[in-house]
Scaffold this active site. Structure first.
Site, PDB file in Angstrom:
ATOM      1  N   HIS A  61      71.555  10.364  19.224  1.00 20.31           N
ATOM      2  CA  HIS A  61      70.029  11.155  18.941  1.00 20.31           C
ATOM      3  C   HIS A  61      70.382  12.489  19.258  1.00 20.31           C
ATOM      4  O   HIS A  61      71.110  12.849  20.375  1.00 20.31           O
ATOM      5  CB  HIS A  61      69.318  10.296  19.728  1.00 20.31           C
ATOM      6  CG  HIS A  61      68.738   8.971  19.362  1.00 20.31           C
ATOM      7  ND1 HIS A  61      68.064   9.019  18.436  1.00 20.31           N
ATOM      8  CD2 HIS A  61      68.991   7.936  19.879  1.00 20.31           C
ATOM      9  CE1 HIS A  61      67.823   7.599  18.029  1.00 20.31           C
ATOM     10  NE2 HIS A  61      68.441   6.876  18.962  1.00 20.31           N
TER      11      HIS A  61
ATOM     12  N   CYS B 193      69.359  13.676  14.134  1.00 26.83           N
ATOM     13  CA  CYS B 193      68.344  14.520  13.828  1.00 26.83           C
ATOM     14  C   CYS B 193      68.679  15.932  14.088  1.00 26.83           C
ATOM     15  O   CYS B 193      69.438  16.224  14.723  1.00 26.83           O
ATOM     16  CB  CYS B 193      67.010  14.241  14.518  1.00 26.83           C
ATOM     17  SG  CYS B 193      66.649  12.553  14.413  1.00 26.83           S
TER      18      CYS B 193
END
Lengths: 596, 393
Positions: free
Chosen positions: B142, B184
């Site tokens: 992440h 991301c």
């Protein structure tokens, strides 16, 4: 302090009672005592902040950076501190010549050599040797007593043993009945025998001599490959400096930092030669003090299940390893793996009916080793591993060769070598499921040949002791350069990454490296190559230790906004009252001074 | 051949193709906990692919921060799948995890890249690449703008990575590098790289999320991310053998934004020759372990020579042994001794110094304590003085 306060308060109340209509009240004038105390309070707070807080903060957040001799380190990396030279001594034994004649011949040969030599860093120096061998061996009874130095450098050698210091001994012998001079290099020693016709001896007055030219040419030829290799190594590092010194100050786009472009043409090396040298350099292993050699026997079936490897090693490999132990140490281990299958993604061997052999595509060879399943990385110790794989194909796919060249051995750069031992070669001498010493001999000889090329030994001259000497010089040169470039990297990183700590151990490692580099450089200049190698090894080890110092990790980069984010919640509540009170006090002092 | 005649000739420009001599892969997942199953599956899929294409385990550094195979919530204990069809067990029985669980930290990752590891760290946990190595770095987890979280407790920034790669370049620890990241806002992570010979690619632009591909209802969580899924799709279906000649250009062209649901990025400018040259690089240059093999002719011609040579060598060695201390063989052998002992001495000195340094640190700690005590005492004195001043009035 409380007592005056309450008094003021009571007075205040009285005041309000007497004058209820007045809406804006003024506080009573402060007592000078109160002002003084407040001033002291503010000053003491500031004193704590400035004299205690600030130093503690600076002290606890500062990074310890030992001083490094940056300029000197960069000088080494840029090649300014040392221009390595390789003066090779060549002793000339001419027992049958008069002193003056011999000296003259040596002198002329030296001249001819100097004319031939294009690469000034590597040069051959001739001198007339004391004869050490017994007269009977050399059919000569005139021992040379005079030691004549031609080069200027060799004064210091007079007390040393001639034979040990000279790279090569040229033995001149007169031989009747030959027209031109002939030479023969003895492949097990460092002696070049030159036979000449007696009438070829130049008289002391003559200015040119066919014999001198012949010797010079022959010598130049012998050392040509070594010269080319050393020139290549030096030019590589020079080109490397150009491309590495960019970062991180210049934008990457302008600095074409590719090591590909690094291979600048050198005046000495033609492209073909350079390509050959480049492929040799990529093939040869990075220097390490210790290498592990893993000898593996792989077979897709249950036999052969053993091999007489120990005695074969003792006979075929150990002598070689012993003789190169001056350069590196070796440990050897062996293994046998049965039922070793190919990787499923590799094309299976094809049958070539014309030759009655099974063939492997050459482009499949790099996938021949089933890296996922064959246990070839023992991770023993610290040094790199050289793998030598002996593959005995199944009876059904034998003989197995490489398509096209029909070769059965190949070499994987920096990894190791593979030899396919086909059954018909092996069966002749094998008993049952054991491969005999004789059966694996060709494979071991191939391996030892490959081993030398992995170490970067030259292919000429065809004398092993000479090749090993050359290896010493090449290794010394490349270690010198690699330690120097490590110094440069360390210096540049120190400047580029101000946030990493540099402990004292790094500084001492750098000092040791630099001093050993100096020793190496001087030893090279003086022609003491084993000593140079020894020092270069220490320098390299220390340089690596310094660079890879464990505590030197620039672990987390904090952008400035992160720092603000960390400090603001802490310093805001503390800083605002401090600054505001200080400002207020200053304002008051200024006002009162004006009023006076 | 007379070399001396060839020597002066040459002024031709010479650009040889730098062949790499080994391949290394650093595969990192940075997130733990069951719901991040897909990140571990991503990494294990890549691990399986590079291994299939020939990189040996000893040259793959695999960092797994959690153990999904043995997670109590795993309905299929001992296995990890990257697809709902559960055709391939990624965990298998031949897997070598180098950094596991809490060993996966930013510090360890940077130490791994820069090789600033203690002497006691085994070779399996080190990145032993050199100037001839092509290195594949794949990261997933992440992340956000210019950072990637490690284990929910710390993060690595784009600058940290850039500095680590620069240190690798300075020490010649790679020839070419392919950096891949699936997270991301992944493309922000390679923004600050400044070392040459790096091709970087990421799954999504700034302010874009990187999505998972699909979930396995029996496993109960998403099993793979989209970008990784389509990378694998290409690698598994097109790059079927180590002899594949597909290029990085082919790989990057296969990215389809409508399928990936984010805009993958590629950074070429650090690579010499830029996009044009970079696109020509083979996929196998990074995902496989294909080297230039040098086939040797039949060794028959050499053999007699070599036997002779070895016999002589043996003679030389024997002579040296017999003579003991005075001669040429010994010039090699003997010099060995002092060099080694000196090295050893140096090492032991080094160790001694390390001990000394620790003691100095202890001294510093004492100094700090004394300073602290002094400060407290000073404060107490100040307070006492002030109190005395006041009381004396």
């Amino acid at each position: 302090m409380m007592a005056p306060g309450t008094e003021v308060g009571e007075g205040d109340r009285d005041y309000r009672l007497t004058l209820p209509a007045k809406s804006s009240k003024k506080p009573p004038p402060e007592l000078s005592e109160g002002i003084r105390v407040r001033g002291l309070v503010i000053v003491s707070f500031w004193a704590v902040v400035i004299f205690l807080g600030l130093p503690v903060w600076l002290w606890t957040t500062s990074i310890h950076r030992a001083r490094l001799p940056l300029q000197e380190m960069l000088d080494w990396a840029d090649g300014k501190a040392c221009k390595p030279t390789f003066p090779l001594q060549i002793a000339i034994e001419a027992p049958l010549l008069q002193d003056a004649e011999a000296a003259h011949l040596v002198h002329m040969t030296q001249h001819a050599l100097d004319d031939l030599n294009e690469f000034s860093a590597h040069h051959l120096r001739l001198r007339l040797a004391k004869s050490l061998s017994s007269p009977s061996r050399r059919n000569a009874s005139i021992p040379e007593s005079q030691d004549l130095d031609i080069g200027q450098v060799f004064q210091s050698y007079e007390d040393l043993d001639d034979r040990d210091d000279s790279a090569l001994t040229v033995r001149l012998r007169a031989q009747d009945g030959i027209q031109a001079a002939r030479s023969a290099l003895q492949s097990h020693s460092t002696i070049l025998d030159v036979a000449y016709a007696p009438n070829q001896i130049p008289s002391v007055s003559s200015s040119s001599s066919a014999l001198a030219t012949f010797i010079a040419n022959r010598l130049q030829e012998l050392f040509a490959e070594e010269q080319a290799i050393i020139a290549y190594i030096l030019s590589q590092s020079a080109a490397g400096i150009q491309s590495t010194s960019h970062s991180p100050y210049v934008s990457p786009a302008t600095a074409s930092g590719s090591r590909e472009i690094r291979s600048r043409p050198n005046r000495l090396i033609n492209p073909e030669m350079a390509a050959r040298l480049a492929s040799r350099m990529t093939r040869s292993l990075k220097y390490a003090p210790t290498y592990h050699i893993t000898m593996s026997l792989f077979t897709p079936s249950a036999s052969p299940s053993s091999w007489q490897i120990e005695s074969a090693l003792a006979e075929y490999l150990t002598p070689l390893l012993d003789s190169i132990s001056a350069v590196s140490n070796f440990t050897v281990d062996t293994q046998v793996q049965l039922y070793a299958t190919f990787s499923p993604s590799v094309h299976a061997p094809e049958h070539d009916a014309d030759h009655g052999v099974w063939t492997l595509q050459e482009e499949d060879l790099s996938g021949f080793i089933n890296a996922a399943e064959w246990p070839l990385s023992p991770s023993i110790g610290a040094g790199p591993t050289l793998n030598f794989v002996l593959y005995v194909p199944d009876q059904t796919t034998s003989p197995l060769v490489v398509k096209g060249s029909q070769a059965s051995s190949w070499l994987i750069p920096q990894w190791g070598g593979v030899v396919i031992l086909n059954a018909q070669d092996a069966n002749t001498t094998s008993v049952g499921s054991t491969l005999s010493k004789e059966a694996i001999r060709p494979a071991l000889l191939t391996f030892s040949h490959q081993l030398l090329s992995f170490l970067g030994a030259p292919q000429t001259p065809p004398s092993l002791p000479l090749q090993l000497q050359t290896l010493t010089r090449i290794r010394a040169a490349s270690l010198l350069l690699s330690a120097s470039s490590t110094m440069g990297s360390l210096a540049r990183l120190t400047v580029a990454l101000p946030s990493i700590a540099i402990p004292e151990t790094v500084s001492t490692a750098v000092d040791t490296t630099l001093s050993h580099l100096r020793y190496t450089c001087n030893a090279l200049k003086e022609g003491k190559f084993p000593e140079a190698l020894e020092n270069a090894r220490i320098a390299e080890a220390e340089a690596e230790r310094g660079f890879f110092e464990k505590s030197m990790v620039g672990q987390v980069y904090f952008p400035d906004e992160h720092k603000v984010a960390v400090y603001l919640p802490l310093l805001g509540p503390v800083g605002v009252p401090l600054i505001m009170s200080a400002l207020k006090e200053l304002k008051r002092m200024w006002a009162s001074r004006k009023a006076q | 051949m007379k070399l001396s005649h060839l020597l002066p000739l040459t002024l031709l420009p010479l650009v040889t193709h730098a062949h790499h001599t080994s391949n290394w892969a650093v595969l990192v997942s940075t997130s733990r906990f069951w719901f991040n199953y897909r990140h571990l599956a991503n990494v294990l899929s890549l691990y399986r692919t590079v291994k299939r294409l020939g990189i040996p385990d000893s040259q793959i550094i695999l960092m797994l921060p959690d153990d999904m195979a043995c997670n109590p919530r795993n309905a299929f204990p001992g296995t990890v799948y990257n697809n709902a069809d559960r055709a391939i067990d990624l965990y298998g029985d031949n897997i070598e995890v180098d950094y596991r669980g809490y060993e996966v930290t930013v510090e360890n990752f940077i130490r791994l890249l820069t090789d600033r590891l203690g002497e006691d760290v085994p070779r399996g946990k080190r990145l032993g690449s050199d100037a001839g190595s092509n290195v594949l770095v794949y990261m997933t987890g992440h992340g956000g703008n210019e950072f990637l979280k490690f284990q929910d407790s710390e993060e690595i920034g784009s600058w940290d990575l850039a500095d680590a790669f620069e240190q690798m370049w300075e020490k010649k620890r790679y020839n070419e590098m392919l950096f891949m990241i699936d997270t991301c806002q992944a493309n922000t992570l390679y923004k600050h790289f400044y070392s040459p010979n790096i091709i970087a690619t990421g799954s999504s632009e700034i302010d874009q999320s990187s999505y998972s591909h699909h979930a396995d209802n029996d496993v109960g969580v998403a099993v793979i991310d989209r970008w990784t899924y389509y990378n694998l799709d290409f690698l598994e279906t097109q790059v079927t053998s180590p002899t594949s000649k597909l290029t990085l250009g082919n790989l990057f062209d296969s990215y389809d934004e409508t399928k990936i649901h984010s805009r993958p990025g590629v950074r070429w400018d650090l690579f010499p020759g830029g996009e044009q040259r970079g696109r020509e690089r083979l996929v196998m240059d990074f995902f496989g372990n294909v080297q230039e093999v040098e086939v040797e002719g039949g060794a028959a011609g050499n053999e007699t020579e070599w036997r002779e040579d070895l016999r002589r060598l043996e003679e030389i060695v024997n002579r040296a042994r017999a003579r003991g201390n005075v001669t040429e063989g010994q010039a090699g052998k003997k010099n060995e001794g002092p060099a080694e002992t000196r090295l050893v001495q140096n090492r032991s000195i080094g160790k001694g110094r390390a001990g000394g340094a620790a003691k100095v640190e202890a001294g510093e700690a004492w100094g700090q304590r004394i300073l602290g005590a002094g400060a407290l005492l000073g404060c107490a004195l100040l307070w006492g003085g002030a109190w005395w001043l006041e009381a004396s009035k």
